[in-house]
Enzyme design. Structure first.
Site, PDB file in Angstrom:
ATOM      1  CG  ASP A 276      -2.008   0.993   1.185  1.00 15.73           C
ATOM      2  OD1 ASP A 276      -2.450   1.328   0.075  1.00 15.73           O
ATOM      3  OD2 ASP A 276      -2.439   1.459   2.269  1.00 15.73           O
ATOM      4  CG  HIS A 277      -0.603   4.837   0.093  1.00 19.44           C
ATOM      5  ND1 HIS A 277      -1.055   5.734  -0.846  1.00 19.44           N
ATOM      6  CD2 HIS A 277      -1.686   4.475   0.823  1.00 19.44           C
ATOM      7  CE1 HIS A 277      -2.360   5.912  -0.680  1.00 19.44           C
ATOM      8  NE2 HIS A 277      -2.768   5.152   0.315  1.00 19.44           N
TER       9      HIS A 277
ATOM     10  CG  ASP B  35       0.349   7.574  -3.643  1.00 21.98           C
ATOM     11  OD1 ASP B  35       0.214   8.360  -4.614  1.00 21.98           O
ATOM     12  OD2 ASP B  35      -0.067   7.839  -2.503  1.00 21.98           O
TER      13      ASP B  35
HETATM   14  P1  13P Z   1      -8.465   4.806   6.062  1.00 22.18           P
HETATM   15  O1  13P Z   1      -7.343   4.615   7.042  1.00 22.18           O
HETATM   16  O2  13P Z   1      -9.022   6.175   6.074  1.00 22.18           O
HETATM   17  O3  13P Z   1      -9.515   3.752   6.186  1.00 22.18           O
HETATM   18  O4  13P Z   1      -7.817   4.630   4.606  1.00 22.18           O
HETATM   19  C1  13P Z   1      -7.150   3.441   4.331  1.00 22.18           C
HETATM   20  C2  13P Z   1      -6.467   3.521   3.026  1.00 22.18           C
HETATM   21  O5  13P Z   1      -6.948   4.138   2.092  1.00 22.18           O
HETATM   22  C3  13P Z   1      -5.193   2.817   2.904  1.00 22.18           C
HETATM   23  O6  13P Z   1      -4.577   3.057   1.691  1.00 22.18           O
END
Ligand code: 13P
Length: 289
Positions: A82-83, A104
């Site tokens: 993620d990211h 990202d």
């Molecule tokens: P939230 O922490 O706001 O649920 O977002 C999670 C997210 O988008 C992880 O990439």
């Protein structure tokens, strides 16, 4: 069931018109909560490791454990990053068996985002792994407390013509779009630009991703799924849930002497229940293949 790619999982979600939840994991408890929830709900799941939380974890230990656990899961599991920004670490994950990377670079100008994203697509292609990128920008860092929606986030919304160009240039498998959500807790009621989402759905040949799922209503999720969102990220809600359970119990029982193992149980069960509830709302429960 085996570890699957994001592309294949989202293709199934598109055929079945549902969304698949992405939940970040940072240790053994969160890994178990996500996989137990998915198995009990018979739901496909995207189990994700977030670059932003490196400071809390032993990356090698957690990522190796994620692969081991995902391999023996009874439901389809996408191993996702993620990211991400660190291409060296992404290479390491591909070697470990990762099936999905998010790059990202949404804070950069369009052409720079395209150039870096294309590099990751090239890397991932050699392994048959999928790539998600972000265009427009979903603001704020996840896990944060209180995001002020009065800030001008409309200027960060994904533009349709740029999205079409970006997807065509990079060849990504899924696109994270900005339509009014923020990472972390919302301070005021979120207002989603469903019109923009519908235009994006009509113009893009790939599934879309909703970041910042915590704090949205069930109806918000249904509206987004009906307009082409197939991957939904939820993290802050899962991180806050155990504390809510603990505070409620302490209010009723101020003398409660909680042991660490008791706390671990509370974390596991409360996070698992929150994830299962999300899977029901996203309509992925019962959809494991
Ligand atoms: P939230 O922490 O706001 O649920 O977002 C999670 C997210 O988008 C992880 O990439």
């Amino acid at each position: 069931m085996a570890i699957v790619t994001l592309k294949d999982a989202l293709q199934k979600a598109e055929e079945g018109q549902y969304g698949i939840g992405m939940f970040n994991v940072i240790n053994i408890e969160t890994i178990n909560s996500v996989l137990n929830a998915a198995e009990e709900s018979a739901s496909p799941v995207i189990m994700s490791y977030p670059e932003v939380d490196w400071r809390y974890v032993d990356a090698d230990l957690v990522t190796k454990n994620m692969v081991e656990k995902a391999r023996s899961a009874r439901v389809p599991v996408v191993l996702h990053y993620d990211h991400g920004h660190n291409l060296d670490f992404m290479q390491k994950l591909l070697d470990l068996g990762w099936t999905s990377l998010m790059i990202d670079e949404s804070k950069r100008p369009l052409e720079e985002n395209i150039a870096i994203t294309s590099k990751v697509v090239e890397m991932a292609k050699k392994y048959g792994a999928s790539v998600e990128a972000e265009l427009g920008h979903v603001p704020f860092d996840e896990g944060g407390h209180g995001n002020d929606l009065q800030a001008d986030i409309e200027s960060l919304y994904t533009k349709v013509d740029e999205a079409v160009y970006f997807v065509q240039k990079t060849g990504v498998d899924a696109l994270a779009v900005s339509i009014g959500t923020v990472h972390g807790e919302f301070k005021s009621t979120p207002k989603l630009n469903l019109g923009r989402l519908q235009e994006l759905q009509a113009s893009l040949p790939i599934p879309m991703v909703l970041h910042g799922g915590s704090g949205l209503s069930d109806q918000d999720f249904r509206n987004c799924i009906a307009r082409g969102i197939r991957k939904i990220n939820v993290f802050t809600e899962i991180m806050l849930t155990p504390a809510t359970v603990i505070k409620t119990r302490l209010a009723k029982e101020p003398g409660w002497k909680m042991s660490y193992t008791e706390l671990m149980d509370i974390c596991l069960l409360s996070m698992k229940d929150a994830i299962k509830r999300n899977m029901d709302v996203f309509m992925s429960s019962g959809k494991a293949w």
